[in-house]
Scaffold this motif. Sequence first.
Motif, PDB file in Angstrom:
ATOM      1  N   THR A  33      -8.728   3.570  -0.372  1.00  0.00           N
ATOM      2  CA  THR A  33      -7.684   3.771   0.616  1.00  0.00           C
ATOM      3  C   THR A  33      -6.996   2.445   0.885  1.00  0.00           C
ATOM      4  N   ALA A  34      -5.837   2.499   1.537  1.00  0.00           N
ATOM      5  CA  ALA A  34      -5.045   1.294   1.799  1.00  0.00           C
ATOM      6  C   ALA A  34      -5.817   0.290   2.632  1.00  0.00           C
ATOM      7  N   THR A  35      -6.591   0.729   3.589  1.00  0.00           N
ATOM      8  CA  THR A  35      -7.275  -0.198   4.487  1.00  0.00           C
ATOM      9  C   THR A  35      -8.338  -1.019   3.768  1.00  0.00           C
ATOM     10  N   ASP A  36      -8.793  -0.569   2.624  1.00  0.00           N
ATOM     11  CA  ASP A  36      -9.790  -1.324   1.866  1.00  0.00           C
ATOM     12  C   ASP A  36      -9.240  -2.654   1.343  1.00  0.00           C
ATOM     13  N   PHE A  37      -7.937  -2.795   1.261  1.00  0.00           N
ATOM     14  CA  PHE A  37      -7.349  -3.982   0.655  1.00  0.00           C
ATOM     15  C   PHE A  37      -7.132  -5.137   1.626  1.00  0.00           C
ATOM     16  N   ILE A  38      -7.204  -4.897   2.909  1.00  0.00           N
ATOM     17  CA  ILE A  38      -6.944  -5.955   3.886  1.00  0.00           C
ATOM     18  C   ILE A  38      -7.909  -7.111   3.655  1.00  0.00           C
ATOM     19  N   GLY A  39      -7.348  -8.325   3.574  1.00  0.00           N
ATOM     20  CA  GLY A  39      -8.156  -9.518   3.343  1.00  0.00           C
ATOM     21  C   GLY A  39      -7.700 -10.256   2.095  1.00  0.00           C
ATOM     22  N   THR A  40      -8.549 -11.175   1.643  1.00  0.00           N
ATOM     23  CA  THR A  40      -8.224 -12.024   0.489  1.00  0.00           C
ATOM     24  C   THR A  40      -8.955 -11.523  -0.749  1.00  0.00           C
ATOM     25  N   THR A  95      -4.197   6.646  -0.656  1.00  0.00           N
ATOM     26  CA  THR A  95      -5.415   6.953  -1.385  1.00  0.00           C
ATOM     27  C   THR A  95      -5.155   6.923  -2.886  1.00  0.00           C
ATOM     28  N   GLY A  96      -5.864   6.043  -3.570  1.00  0.00           N
ATOM     29  CA  GLY A  96      -5.769   5.966  -5.021  1.00  0.00           C
ATOM     30  C   GLY A  96      -4.640   5.125  -5.574  1.00  0.00           C
ATOM     31  N   THR A  97      -3.764   4.585  -4.701  1.00  0.00           N
ATOM     32  CA  THR A  97      -2.655   3.753  -5.180  1.00  0.00           C
ATOM     33  C   THR A  97      -2.390   2.595  -4.224  1.00  0.00           C
ATOM     34  N   ILE A  98      -1.751   1.582  -4.755  1.00  0.00           N
ATOM     35  CA  ILE A  98      -1.230   0.484  -3.952  1.00  0.00           C
ATOM     36  C   ILE A  98       0.074   0.046  -4.615  1.00  0.00           C
ATOM     37  N   THR A  99       1.075  -0.256  -3.800  1.00  0.00           N
ATOM     38  CA  THR A  99       2.340  -0.768  -4.306  1.00  0.00           C
ATOM     39  C   THR A  99       2.471  -2.208  -3.832  1.00  0.00           C
ATOM     40  N   ILE A 100       2.670  -3.126  -4.775  1.00  0.00           N
ATOM     41  CA  ILE A 100       2.790  -4.545  -4.474  1.00  0.00           C
ATOM     42  C   ILE A 100       4.135  -5.033  -4.997  1.00  0.00           C
ATOM     43  N   SER A 101       4.849  -5.750  -4.152  1.00  0.00           N
ATOM     44  CA  SER A 101       6.107  -6.347  -4.564  1.00  0.00           C
ATOM     45  C   SER A 101       5.928  -7.860  -4.536  1.00  0.00           C
ATOM     46  N   GLU A 102       5.994  -8.474  -5.715  1.00  0.00           N
ATOM     47  CA  GLU A 102       5.801  -9.915  -5.861  1.00  0.00           C
ATOM     48  C   GLU A 102       6.839 -10.431  -6.858  1.00  0.00           C
ATOM     49  N   PRO A 103       7.006 -11.751  -6.968  1.00  0.00           N
ATOM     50  CA  PRO A 103       7.985 -12.274  -7.938  1.00  0.00           C
ATOM     51  C   PRO A 103       7.737 -11.706  -9.341  1.00  0.00           C
ATOM     52  N   ASP A 104       8.787 -11.286  -9.986  1.00  0.00           N
ATOM     53  CA  ASP A 104       8.783 -10.714 -11.342  1.00  0.00           C
ATOM     54  C   ASP A 104       8.204  -9.307 -11.432  1.00  0.00           C
ATOM     55  N   TRP A 105       7.551  -8.814 -10.401  1.00  0.00           N
ATOM     56  CA  TRP A 105       6.988  -7.461 -10.406  1.00  0.00           C
ATOM     57  C   TRP A 105       7.311  -6.812  -9.069  1.00  0.00           C
ATOM     58  N   LEU A 106       8.568  -6.430  -8.900  1.00  0.00           N
ATOM     59  CA  LEU A 106       9.015  -5.852  -7.637  1.00  0.00           C
ATOM     60  C   LEU A 106       8.615  -4.383  -7.536  1.00  0.00           C
ATOM     61  N   SER A 107       8.061  -4.030  -6.394  1.00  0.00           N
ATOM     62  CA  SER A 107       7.690  -2.635  -6.083  1.00  0.00           C
ATOM     63  C   SER A 107       6.868  -1.978  -7.185  1.00  0.00           C
ATOM     64  N   GLN A 108       5.882  -2.702  -7.704  1.00  0.00           N
ATOM     65  CA  GLN A 108       5.024  -2.173  -8.767  1.00  0.00           C
ATOM     66  C   GLN A 108       3.940  -1.301  -8.152  1.00  0.00           C
ATOM     67  N   LYS A 109       3.903  -0.035  -8.567  1.00  0.00           N
ATOM     68  CA  LYS A 109       2.891   0.901  -8.087  1.00  0.00           C
ATOM     69  C   LYS A 109       1.709   0.897  -9.051  1.00  0.00           C
ATOM     70  N   TYR A 110       0.514   0.718  -8.499  1.00  0.00           N
ATOM     71  CA  TYR A 110      -0.719   0.677  -9.287  1.00  0.00           C
ATOM     72  C   TYR A 110      -1.639   1.818  -8.872  1.00  0.00           C
TER      73      TYR A 110
END
Length: 142
Positions: A33-40, A95-110
């Motif tokens: 789930t999304a909350t599992d990602f909070i942190g480093t 649940t089951g996905t995360i979308t990260i937008s970073e340099p060179d990989w904008l709005s990448q859904k994983y």
Amino acid sequence: MKKTTLIILSCLSLFVVSCQKDTDLIPEDQSLTATDFIGTWKRDSVLLNEVSSSGNRTRVESLVNNGTYLFNSDKSSGLLSIDGDDYAITWSGATGTITISEPDWLSQKYTTSLVSGTKVKLVGTATIDGVLNERILYLSKK
């Protein structure tokens, strides 16, 4: 005779115990789930494959220990740190996905899967200049 019977029973009980399912192991395909990602999270591996029309994959980039992600508790902002440089990121999860937008990989859904209690695998695809690319990230919680 008693000694032989005891040895056989001991061996059988060891065999039965060793064949029982290990409930402490987490299956590869367990979603997060999304909350599992909070942190480093350490970026243990960043892999990039080009995928041909027939489905064959060619590795074009393989980076190891390639920085960290900081996913803030607001569940939308964060930081990518690579080689002493910091980059603002945005992220969102379900649940089951995360979308990260970073340099060179904008709005990448994983899609996400749990490798172990503190390690995750992210897999995303994007078409760049007409070529299908697959990006695989292995992250571990710090």
